[in-house]
Design an enzyme around this catalytic site. Structure first.
Site, PDB file in Angstrom:
ATOM      1  N   TYR A   4     -14.604  19.411 -17.996  1.00 43.61           N
ATOM      2  CA  TYR A   4     -13.919  18.661 -19.043  1.00 43.61           C
ATOM      3  C   TYR A   4     -14.278  19.199 -20.418  1.00 43.61           C
ATOM      4  O   TYR A   4     -15.248  19.956 -20.574  1.00 43.61           O
ATOM      5  CB  TYR A   4     -14.255  17.171 -18.949  1.00 43.61           C
ATOM      6  CG  TYR A   4     -15.650  16.802 -19.437  1.00 43.61           C
ATOM      7  CD1 TYR A   4     -15.839  16.222 -20.692  1.00 43.61           C
ATOM      8  CD2 TYR A   4     -16.775  17.025 -18.650  1.00 43.61           C
ATOM      9  CE1 TYR A   4     -17.096  15.872 -21.143  1.00 43.61           C
ATOM     10  CE2 TYR A   4     -18.039  16.683 -19.096  1.00 43.61           C
ATOM     11  CZ  TYR A   4     -18.202  16.113 -20.339  1.00 43.61           C
ATOM     12  OH  TYR A   4     -19.458  15.779 -20.790  1.00 43.61           O
ATOM     13  N   LYS A  20     -19.692  22.826 -18.222  1.00 47.78           N
ATOM     14  CA  LYS A  20     -19.416  21.445 -18.653  1.00 47.78           C
ATOM     15  C   LYS A  20     -18.680  20.705 -17.537  1.00 47.78           C
ATOM     16  O   LYS A  20     -17.464  20.457 -17.608  1.00 47.78           O
ATOM     17  CB  LYS A  20     -18.623  21.433 -19.957  1.00 47.78           C
ATOM     18  CG  LYS A  20     -18.649  20.067 -20.671  1.00 47.78           C
ATOM     19  CD  LYS A  20     -18.032  20.180 -22.046  1.00 47.78           C
ATOM     20  CE  LYS A  20     -17.987  18.843 -22.770  1.00 47.78           C
ATOM     21  NZ  LYS A  20     -19.324  18.347 -23.137  1.00 47.78           N
ATOM     22  N   GLU A  71     -32.105  18.898 -23.783  1.00 46.83           N
ATOM     23  CA  GLU A  71     -30.999  18.335 -24.566  1.00 46.83           C
ATOM     24  C   GLU A  71     -31.161  16.829 -24.653  1.00 46.83           C
ATOM     25  O   GLU A  71     -32.051  16.250 -24.034  1.00 46.83           O
ATOM     26  CB  GLU A  71     -29.660  18.616 -23.871  1.00 46.83           C
ATOM     27  CG  GLU A  71     -29.328  20.064 -23.656  1.00 46.83           C
ATOM     28  CD  GLU A  71     -28.055  20.232 -22.855  1.00 46.83           C
ATOM     29  OE1 GLU A  71     -27.035  20.604 -23.466  1.00 46.83           O
ATOM     30  OE2 GLU A  71     -28.075  20.009 -21.634  1.00 46.83           O
ATOM     31  N   LEU A  98     -26.123  23.117 -22.462  1.00 41.84           N
ATOM     32  CA  LEU A  98     -24.719  23.407 -22.742  1.00 41.84           C
ATOM     33  C   LEU A  98     -24.608  24.141 -24.074  1.00 41.84           C
ATOM     34  O   LEU A  98     -25.281  23.786 -25.038  1.00 41.84           O
ATOM     35  CB  LEU A  98     -23.908  22.109 -22.801  1.00 41.84           C
ATOM     36  CG  LEU A  98     -22.404  22.284 -23.021  1.00 41.84           C
ATOM     37  CD1 LEU A  98     -21.750  22.899 -21.785  1.00 41.84           C
ATOM     38  CD2 LEU A  98     -21.752  20.951 -23.357  1.00 41.84           C
TER      39      LEU A  98
END
Length: 270
Positions: free
Chosen positions: A22, A133, A165, A190
């Site tokens: 996505y 992702k 993250e 990411l």
């Protein structure tokens, strides 16, 4: 179509296997921010899972703009999800399944003054390809819920002693001597679209950037901290694991970077 009329098969591999990727593109003043960068990352994510782009860039842009118009989105996001499609439940990839593509909008306030977030650390238990992702977000959701149960806003995920993250964002600290420290790109995090834009702007402002892992102890000693994400831009962090930063108020670096990111993004929005 109206959301109550939208359906997806129970045999869709996005539902059964999280076999899907996505992107979320922000909207300000009815225009899309960093759209081409998001599409480039979508192509990469699909490629890593041996999937093709189901539509070309211009077709996806047209639908994004139509959704923004039909839903009267001034500020908010457009979400796109692409799955491998509908097939019998089997761990092997289906050969000829037609991909499923879903897009929708969410209106929300993105600009304006930010009070800053309070975060706590939690173990990073996600799979090893965080650079793709995918819709495999349960571990991140669990971490965020654990933070909420402690009365905090978000979590910073920790692996082998170092921060990777946030639950849905890239993380940064600003050292006492003014350096911006953020984890380097790898399979562990990411490659954030907002991350790339903000680091470029920070360098143009003459700020020194150090791309390396940092610990929660380093974060507690920092002069300030912040996070970046497409749906929240540059968000100050004012507390990490119970230690307040910058007197519990947003620091000057994060505030300035948020301002110039929004200004620059508006100038390049489409």
């Amino acid at each position: 179509m109206p959301e109550e009329e939208a359906t997806v098969s129970i045999f869709d591999r996005g539902f059964l296997f999280a076999d899907a990727v996505y992107e979320v593109t922000s909207v300000v003043d009815g225009k899309l921010l960093d759209f081409d960068a998001h599409m480039a990352r979508l192509v990469r994510s699909l490629g890593e899972l041996e999937m093709d782009m189901p539509l070309d860039r211009d077709a996806i842009l047209e639908v994004h703009r139509e959704l923004i118009d039909k839903n009267s989105v001034d500020q908010g996001v457009v979400y796109i999800q692409v799955t491998r499609g509908v097939a019998d439940r089997d761990f092997l990839y289906p050969k000829d399944a037609a991909q499923t593509v879903v897009m929708f909008t969410q209106s929300r306030k993105l600009t304006g003054e930010k009070k800053g977030l309070r975060v706590v650390s939690s173990p990073d238990i996600r799979w090893g390809r965080r650079d793709i992702k995918t819709v495999q977000l349960l571990a991140a959701s669990m971490g965020k819920m654990a933070a909420y149960k402690q009365g905090k806003d978000d979590t910073w995920l920790v692996k082998d002693g170092f921060v990777t993250e946030g639950s849905s964002n890239n993380t940064y600290i600003v050292t006492k001597d003014g350096k911006i420290v953020t984890r380097h790109l790898s399979n562990s995090i990411l490659s954030g679209i907002t991350r790339a834009a903000v680091l470029k702007l920070a360098a143009e402002q003459g700020l020194e950037i150090e791309e390396r892992p940092f610990t929660m102890d380093e974060a507690k000693e920092a002069s300030e901290a912040f996070m970046t994400a497409a749906s929240s831009f540059v968000t100050p962090v004012i507390e990490v694991d119970g230690t307040e930063l910058n007197g519990g108020v947003p620091g000057p670096v994060s505030k300035r970077l948020n301002e110039i990111y929004i200004e620059e993004s508006k100038n390049t929005a489409i």
